[in-house]
Design a protein around this motif. Structure first.
Motif, PDB file in Angstrom:
ATOM      1  N   GLU A  11       7.526  -2.730  -8.783  1.00  0.00           N
ATOM      2  CA  GLU A  11       6.656  -1.793  -9.483  1.00  0.00           C
ATOM      3  C   GLU A  11       5.765  -1.012  -8.530  1.00  0.00           C
ATOM      4  OE1 GLU A  11       5.032  -4.364 -12.478  1.00  0.00           O
ATOM      5  OE2 GLU A  11       7.089  -4.703 -13.147  1.00  0.00           O
ATOM      6  N   ILE A  12       5.376  -1.643  -7.437  1.00  0.00           N
ATOM      7  CA  ILE A  12       4.623  -0.915  -6.410  1.00  0.00           C
ATOM      8  C   ILE A  12       5.481   0.227  -5.876  1.00  0.00           C
ATOM      9  CG2 ILE A  12       3.680  -1.064  -4.060  1.00  0.00           C
ATOM     10  CD1 ILE A  12       2.706  -3.855  -4.742  1.00  0.00           C
ATOM     11  N   LYS A  13       6.741  -0.076  -5.597  1.00  0.00           N
ATOM     12  CA  LYS A  13       7.643   0.967  -5.087  1.00  0.00           C
ATOM     13  C   LYS A  13       7.874   2.057  -6.134  1.00  0.00           C
ATOM     14  CE  LYS A  13       9.786   1.077  -1.728  1.00  0.00           C
ATOM     15  NZ  LYS A  13       9.478   1.848  -0.501  1.00  0.00           N
ATOM     16  N   ALA A  14       7.848   1.685  -7.410  1.00  0.00           N
ATOM     17  CA  ALA A  14       8.141   2.653  -8.476  1.00  0.00           C
ATOM     18  C   ALA A  14       6.969   3.574  -8.783  1.00  0.00           C
ATOM     19  CB  ALA A  14       8.555   1.910  -9.744  1.00  0.00           C
ATOM     20  N   ILE A  15       5.734   3.103  -8.611  1.00  0.00           N
ATOM     21  CA  ILE A  15       4.600   3.869  -9.129  1.00  0.00           C
ATOM     22  C   ILE A  15       3.519   4.190  -8.105  1.00  0.00           C
ATOM     23  CG2 ILE A  15       3.341   1.796  -9.875  1.00  0.00           C
ATOM     24  CD1 ILE A  15       3.464   5.247 -11.631  1.00  0.00           C
ATOM     25  N   ALA A  16       3.312   3.318  -7.091  1.00  0.00           N
ATOM     26  CA  ALA A  16       2.149   3.472  -6.213  1.00  0.00           C
ATOM     27  C   ALA A  16       2.399   4.461  -5.079  1.00  0.00           C
ATOM     28  CB  ALA A  16       1.738   2.119  -5.636  1.00  0.00           C
ATOM     29  N   ASP A  17       1.322   5.118  -4.665  1.00  0.00           N
ATOM     30  CA  ASP A  17       1.366   6.034  -3.516  1.00  0.00           C
ATOM     31  C   ASP A  17       0.989   5.307  -2.238  1.00  0.00           C
ATOM     32  OD1 ASP A  17       1.862   8.441  -5.151  1.00  0.00           O
ATOM     33  OD2 ASP A  17      -0.121   7.978  -5.940  1.00  0.00           O
ATOM     34  N   HIS A  18      -0.075   4.523  -2.304  1.00  0.00           N
ATOM     35  CA  HIS A  18      -0.517   3.717  -1.167  1.00  0.00           C
ATOM     36  C   HIS A  18      -0.742   2.288  -1.640  1.00  0.00           C
ATOM     37  CE1 HIS A  18      -1.489   7.805   0.215  1.00  0.00           C
ATOM     38  NE2 HIS A  18      -1.259   7.333   1.425  1.00  0.00           N
ATOM     39  N   CYS A  19      -0.740   1.371  -0.688  1.00  0.00           N
ATOM     40  CA  CYS A  19      -0.902  -0.039  -1.013  1.00  0.00           C
ATOM     41  C   CYS A  19      -1.813  -0.689   0.019  1.00  0.00           C
ATOM     42  CB  CYS A  19       0.459  -0.740  -1.040  1.00  0.00           C
ATOM     43  SG  CYS A  19       0.364  -2.503  -1.403  1.00  0.00           S
ATOM     44  N   THR A  20      -2.859  -1.335  -0.458  1.00  0.00           N
ATOM     45  CA  THR A  20      -3.726  -2.126   0.409  1.00  0.00           C
ATOM     46  C   THR A  20      -3.391  -3.593   0.197  1.00  0.00           C
ATOM     47  OG1 THR A  20      -5.531  -0.530   0.496  1.00  0.00           O
ATOM     48  CG2 THR A  20      -6.113  -2.835   0.853  1.00  0.00           C
ATOM     49  N   VAL A  21      -3.160  -4.310   1.284  1.00  0.00           N
ATOM     50  CA  VAL A  21      -2.763  -5.718   1.233  1.00  0.00           C
ATOM     51  C   VAL A  21      -3.926  -6.580   1.702  1.00  0.00           C
ATOM     52  CG1 VAL A  21      -1.089  -7.440   2.012  1.00  0.00           C
ATOM     53  CG2 VAL A  21      -0.382  -5.050   1.741  1.00  0.00           C
ATOM     54  N   ILE A  22      -4.252  -7.609   0.906  1.00  0.00           N
ATOM     55  CA  ILE A  22      -5.225  -8.599   1.353  1.00  0.00           C
ATOM     56  C   ILE A  22      -4.583  -9.981   1.289  1.00  0.00           C
ATOM     57  CG2 ILE A  22      -7.258  -7.243   0.767  1.00  0.00           C
ATOM     58  CD1 ILE A  22      -7.599  -8.801  -1.745  1.00  0.00           C
ATOM     59  N   ARG A  23      -4.971 -10.823   2.225  1.00  0.00           N
ATOM     60  CA  ARG A  23      -4.404 -12.170   2.302  1.00  0.00           C
ATOM     61  C   ARG A  23      -5.520 -13.163   2.565  1.00  0.00           C
ATOM     62  NH1 ARG A  23      -1.431 -12.908   7.390  1.00  0.00           N
ATOM     63  NH2 ARG A  23      -0.257 -11.094   6.678  1.00  0.00           N
ATOM     64  N   ARG A  24      -5.655 -14.121   1.674  1.00  0.00           N
ATOM     65  CA  ARG A  24      -6.696 -15.147   1.767  1.00  0.00           C
ATOM     66  C   ARG A  24      -8.074 -14.524   1.988  1.00  0.00           C
ATOM     67  NH1 ARG A  24      -4.413 -20.952   3.425  1.00  0.00           N
ATOM     68  NH2 ARG A  24      -2.323 -20.670   2.606  1.00  0.00           N
ATOM     69  N   GLY A  25      -8.330 -13.458   1.231  1.00  0.00           N
ATOM     70  CA  GLY A  25      -9.642 -12.829   1.251  1.00  0.00           C
ATOM     71  C   GLY A  25      -9.876 -11.823   2.359  1.00  0.00           C
ATOM     72  N   LYS A  26      -8.887 -11.638   3.236  1.00  0.00           N
ATOM     73  CA  LYS A  26      -9.058 -10.729   4.367  1.00  0.00           C
ATOM     74  C   LYS A  26      -8.193  -9.472   4.216  1.00  0.00           C
ATOM     75  CE  LYS A  26     -10.106 -14.348   7.791  1.00  0.00           C
ATOM     76  NZ  LYS A  26     -11.480 -13.923   8.103  1.00  0.00           N
TER      77      LYS A  26
END
Length: 523
Positions: free
Chosen positions: A211-226
């Motif tokens: 769904e990210i690939k289908a709809i989003a323009d940019h993506c911010t990734v967080i992992r374990r709060g960082k």
């Protein structure tokens, strides 16, 4: 594909160096996020990574420990949701906040009522305003329908309309597709595109890579709060996103050996179960599940799957027919009796059926067997034993945070699901040891709302139970999941099994035909 509606000169939202602590636990650790006007921005992370916490700060439900928020490049102090709404921010929560007995229009205007002379409610104008907004954004809905009577997808539209009615220019959607059908997901994507055409900015909290690939323009990734990175979605693959999210490569294919099925554990014969309208939702269904196999049930939602599981677990009365577990008849037994006879259940709705949200993690870990001698004596709970049991589940099933005294309500949906799965798996292992009989694990939508890392973990747990000689009944609306995890697949249509196929040799087209009522030979 580049979204032509993004205005890169206009920063709608900037969150700078946001940190949020709950006691010693750091939920958000120096996170940055920038969203432009007209953009769909995905916020991606594992369950418990801090996504919802960050958005709850933006919406004013939490106050950051440190950091700054800018709306339309102006520094703001969002003390509560009223301030967020006044700044043009709306939020649609994963669990909708609607009053079921109210109409669509009444829910939308609640708290922002339109009045006329002497403060009287002007319902006609409110309905007209709702209809205009609905039409403008392609959110077709009947304003006079009662919320209890409309689908989950329509209820989500009501939540979106509530935000738009209050003038939202920036929308936060928390796990918006978690409870939607594939058609409803397609409809939601169209709605989001209509919003961005109007210059709205949309943040989607999710872990569904397709769904990210289908709809989003940019993506911010967080992992374990960082904060990990912000990427342009067109420039990365689903594998890239998964690796960024969990910090390692993720195996999307379920790794399992050939099944070695043994004797029948669950046998259903000519079962009839009626729904709340007294109509046969399960209509003369017969099925067998063997030890050492995973039998998947596929079907379009509403074809009797929920009623079948409720009958198997004692939550709904059977009208006629037979259900046996290891040869023991269990039709219309109580849930407690069925649990003791060998059926363990990962329920479809973890909040209604799986957990007591205001209980601690420890208390939830022994819900079905708190009267066992290892957990209580003379009706007094042995808290040390209970806590040790909870710690075993937390450690083995990677529940985060690891505080077993925390209220379950405070955990992310994915970590709540891990508690249920861990509890049921350990119950199965204990019962198998005590009775020396294979157990049945029913898993209904077991990965709903989980990230790819957790999905991989759950699928592995199901296969482990199969390989330990237990039987697994997997009920899922996710066709990929059913095909990937199951050894055999039974398709339900209008309360009946229309065919059973080998998961290795079938394909989506065949299953799709069966799900629409077409019969296909196969056992």
């Amino acid at each position: 594909m580049e979204n032509s509606y993004i205005d890169y000169n206009h920063k709608s939202i900037q969150m700078k160096n946001i940190t949020k602590k709950f006691g010693d636990f750091v939920a958000n650790d120096n996170i940055n996020l920038t969203v432009h006007k007209g953009e769909v921005h995905a916020l991606l992370g594992e369950n418990g990574a801090g996504k919802s916490t960050l958005m709850n700060i933006l919406y004013g439900l939490y106050t950051p420990t440190s950091g700054e928020i800018y709306i339309n490049e102006e520094l703001v102090n969002i003390e509560n949701p009223s301030v967020a709404i006044s700044k043009g921010i709306g939020m649609v929560h994963q669990h909708f906040m609607l009053i079921g007995t109210f109409t669509v229009a009444q829910n939308i205007i609640l708290g922002s009522e339109t009045t006329k002379f002497m403060g009287a409610l002007d319902m006609n104008k409110a309905i007209k305003d709702v209809e205009e907004i609905s039409k403008r954004y392609g959110l077709s809905i009947d304003p006079m329908a009662k919320v209890d009577d409309i689908s989950v997808g329509m209820q989500q539209r009501v939540e979106i309309l509530k935000a738009l009615y209050r003038g939202a220019d920036m929308l936060i959607l928390d796990e918006p597709t978690a409870v939607l059908t594939p058609q409803e997901i397609d409809d939601l994507i169209k709605i989001i595109r209509n919003l961005t055409k109007e210059g709205k900015s949309v943040i989607i909290i999710t872990h569904k890579l397709k769904e990210i690939k289908a709809i989003a323009d940019h993506c911010t990734v967080i992992r374990r709060g960082k904060y990990i990175d912000t990427v342009k979605v067109d420039d990365v693959t689903e594998d890239d996103l998964a690796t960024m999210m969990v910090g390692r490569e993720v195996n999307f294919k379920v790794d399992k050996e050939e099944a070695q099925p043994q004797g029948t554990v669950l046998k259903i014969n000519d079962l009839v179960v009626k729904d709340s309208r007294k109509i046969s939702a399960v209509d003369g269904l017969s099925l067998e599940v063997r030890a050492g196999e995973i039998l998947g049930i596929a079907g379009i939602d509403g074809n009797g799957q929920s009623e079948l599981v409720e009958a198997l677990t004692g939550l709904r009365k059977c009208y006629s027919g037979s259900i046996t577990i290891n040869g023991h008849e269990i039709v219309n037994n109580t849930p407690k009796q069925i649990f003791k006879k060998g059926i363990k259940n990962i329920p479809e709705d973890r909040h209604k059926r799986g957990l007591v949200l205001d209980f601690t993690v420890s208390e939830n870990s022994i819900l079905q067997n708190y009267k066992d001698s290892r957990f209580s004596k003379n009706s007094i709970i042995n808290k040390d034993a209970m806590n040790e049991h909870a710690k075993s589940i937390i450690s083995r099933f990677d529940v985060r945070p690891t505080d077993y005294t925390q209220k379950t309500r405070a955990l992310s949906g994915g970590n709540q699901q891990k508690i249920i799965i861990g509890r049921e798996v350990m119950n199965i292992e204990r019962s198998r040891k005590e009775t020396n009989e294979p157990q049945l694990l029913i898993a209904t939508q077991p990965t709903r709302g989980l990230d790819v890392g957790a999905i991989e973990f759950v699928h592995k747990a199901l296969v482990e139970q199969r390989d330990a000689g237990n039987a697994v009944l997997l009920v899922s609306l996710e066709l990929d999941e059913v095909m990937n995890v199951s050894d055999r697949i039974a398709v339900m249509y209008e309360g009946k099994i229309v065919g059973i196929v080998d998961a290795k040799t079938t394909d989506e087209n065949t299953l799709g035909l069966m799900m629409a009522g077409g019969a296909v030979d196969g056992k």
